[in-house]
Design an enzyme around this catalytic site. Structure first.
Site: not given
Ligand code: ADP
Length: 495
Positions: A188, A264, A298, A395
């Site tokens: 994804k 990570e 990061c 962060e």
């Molecule tokens: P940011 O807040 O900088 O967008 P995230 O950690 O939320 O960083 O996003 C990193 C990845 O995690 C993206 O692919 C996002 O769609 C996915 N993501 C966000 N929320 C969830 C969740 N609840 N479960 C699984 N994947 C998620």
């Protein structure tokens, strides 16, 4: 969805097929749902990507499961898997420029940086292709009546959830070892940046990866990502992203099928600068370590602990450099910094800067978005930060450096301040006194420590965090271990 192209500054950029990629075919979401994809340099919507709902994730998992159980990949020789990964690497190199254009379009990073990223993608896939056949077990000295060996076997179906800061490179860091080890995957991409990964799907077909080995589900985290994390038939989830999301993923993994997890996550990396350091080198490194990739890294060195004796001239020079940084259209030559990835990110970064000012930090430069279309935020320097301010604890993920002064007190208290954070991804120390550098380096609680250098990466060098920066390692041979499990096999050796 038919193929389309967009024109940015008179450059025509061909878009990939923006459907889901399941079982080797591009397919819309069953519901027909889509979501908009934006170019952060102009705030325009440039495409609509299919939005995978849980039922689409189910379809992708079935395709990956079928491919895994058929043995077409997992039981193929490691040489064959390695060969196909190398072919994919060759195709990435062949399509270097179209891929880099997509990366800049999606993420906003300068085109020259995107070219570097895509080259690294090819190197990464080739490296894991080359070491696929080095995944080995052991023979163990058990009693004489038996032979006992270990096998390193793939987990099965792996869900890979990746972020938007290095879209294709973060995908490659996980795809390389996961596929080399014989797993099948569902990837994804981040909702902000699906394009380059979709192009990779096209190339994977051309390289000859069997259908179902590599699947892509685009979509938002709370729906598509959550469906992966909680899926009962996914064996392992590998994630790069924020600590908050990492916690949700781990929870979902625990509550569903106890799938294996590697994370990570975020960072708040300290850089400790002593007066006897090679200050020119340190300046270059500190600057790049916080402003490269628009600060969306990061392991960015976001907390600069500068010794009182040199802080002022050092920060003055750094501020002058920040002010002369060329920020603008990422497709233009000579541009050093593009826009942030999204309006949310811009607001978030600016919110942190405002909170720092309110808490007593002094803004030396930056601190306001540029007055133009696109999410441009200039290099920002905050002085007089204390380690307890929000800006030093959370962060920011943007081009914002916090300067914290320290005096001649005991080394251990500087180390304690550097370690006084929930995170532990990376850290750097600058001093020509190597005894001191090593003393500190061994005591810093971080997965990566740089002594008199910074932001060093190599395919062979593991990368990952301590504390709430996560666990598990990307890169190197260690990453292969993240995608294999050990079977102990006993055999009777007595007539
Ligand atoms: P940011 O807040 O900088 O967008 P995230 O950690 O939320 O960083 O996003 C990193 C990845 O995690 C993206 O692919 C996002 O769609 C996915 N993501 C966000 N929320 C969830 C969740 N609840 N479960 C699984 N994947 C998620």
């Amino acid at each position: 969805m038919a193929k389309q192209s967009v024109s940015i500054n008179n450059i025509d950029i061909e878009l990939p097929n923006c459907n889901l990629f399941i079982g080797g075919e591009f397919t819309p979401a069953l519901s027909g749902a889509t979501f908009p994809v934006e170019y952060p340099g102009s705030e325009e919507t440039i495409a609509h990507a299919a939005y995978a709902q849980p039922e689409d994730v189910d379809r992708a998992v079935s395709a990956a499961r079928q491919a895994f159980e058929s043995g077409i990949w997992s039981r193929a020789s490691a040489h064959k898997r390695g060969y196909l990964l190398s072919r994919l690497a060759d195709l990435v190199e062949k399509h270097l420029e179209p891929l880099a254009r997509l990366e800049t379009l999606d993420n906003g990073k300068p085109y020259s940086s995107a070219l570097g990223d895509i080259r690294s993608v090819a190197f990464c896939l080739r490296y894991y292709g080359q070491i696929a056949s080095t995944i080995e077990g052991e023979s163990l000295p058990v009693n004489d009546d038996h032979l006992c060996v270990t096998l390193r076997e793939p987990y099965g179906v792996c869900g890979l959830i990746i972020p938007w800061n290095y879209p294709l490179l973060m995908a490659a860091w996980k795809l390389g070892p996961a596929l080399a080890a014989g797993n099948t995957v569902i990837l994804k991409p981040a909702e902000q940046t699906p394009l380059s990964v979709l192009k990779l799907a096209e190339l994977s077909r051309e390289a000859g990866l069997p259908p179902g080995v590599f699947n892509i589900v685009n979509g938002y985290g709370e729906v598509t990502g959550a469906a992966i994390a909680s899926h009962p038939d996914i064996d392992k989830v590998a994630f790069t992203g924020s600590t908050a999301t990492g916690k949700l993923i781990m929870q979902a993994a625990a509550q569903s099928n106890l799938k294996r997890v590697s994370l990570e996550l975020g960072g708040k990396s300290p850089v400790i600068l002593f007066p006897d350091a090679k200050l020119d080198t340190a300046l270059e490194d500190v600057f790049g370590g916080i402003y490269d990739n628009q600060g969306q890294i990061c392991c960015a060195g976001s907390r600069l602990f500068a010794h009182k004796k040199i802080k002022e001239p050092f920060v003055e020079q750094l501020t002058a450099r920040a002010q002369s940084r060329v920020v603008g259209d990422p497709f233009e030559e000579g541009i050093e910094q593009g826009p942030l990835v999204s309006s949310e990110q811009l607001e978030r970064v600016h919110g942190y800067v405002e909170s720092a000012k309110q808490q007593g930090a002094r803004l030396l430069t930056g601190g306001e978005r540029l007055n133009r279309k696109g999410y441009f935020y200039p290099p920002t320097v905050l002085d007089q930060v204390s380690n307890s301010m929000t800006i030093a604890r959370e962060e920011v993920f943007g081009p914002v450096l916090s300067v914290i002064e320290f005096d001649d007190h005991a080394l251990d208290s500087i180390i304690a301040a550097a370690n006084d954070t929930d995170y532990g991804l990376a850290a750097a120390v600058y001093t020509q006194d190597m005894d001191r550098a090593l003393y500190i380096g061994k005591r810093l609680k971080a997965g990566v420590v740089w002594l008199n250098c910074s932001q060093k990466f190599d395919l062979v060098a593991p990368f990952g965090g301590y504390k709430q920066s996560g666990f598990g390692r990307d890169l190197g041979r260690h990453a292969l271990h993240e995608y294999t499990q050990i079977k102990t096999l006993w055999m009777r050796a007595k007539p």
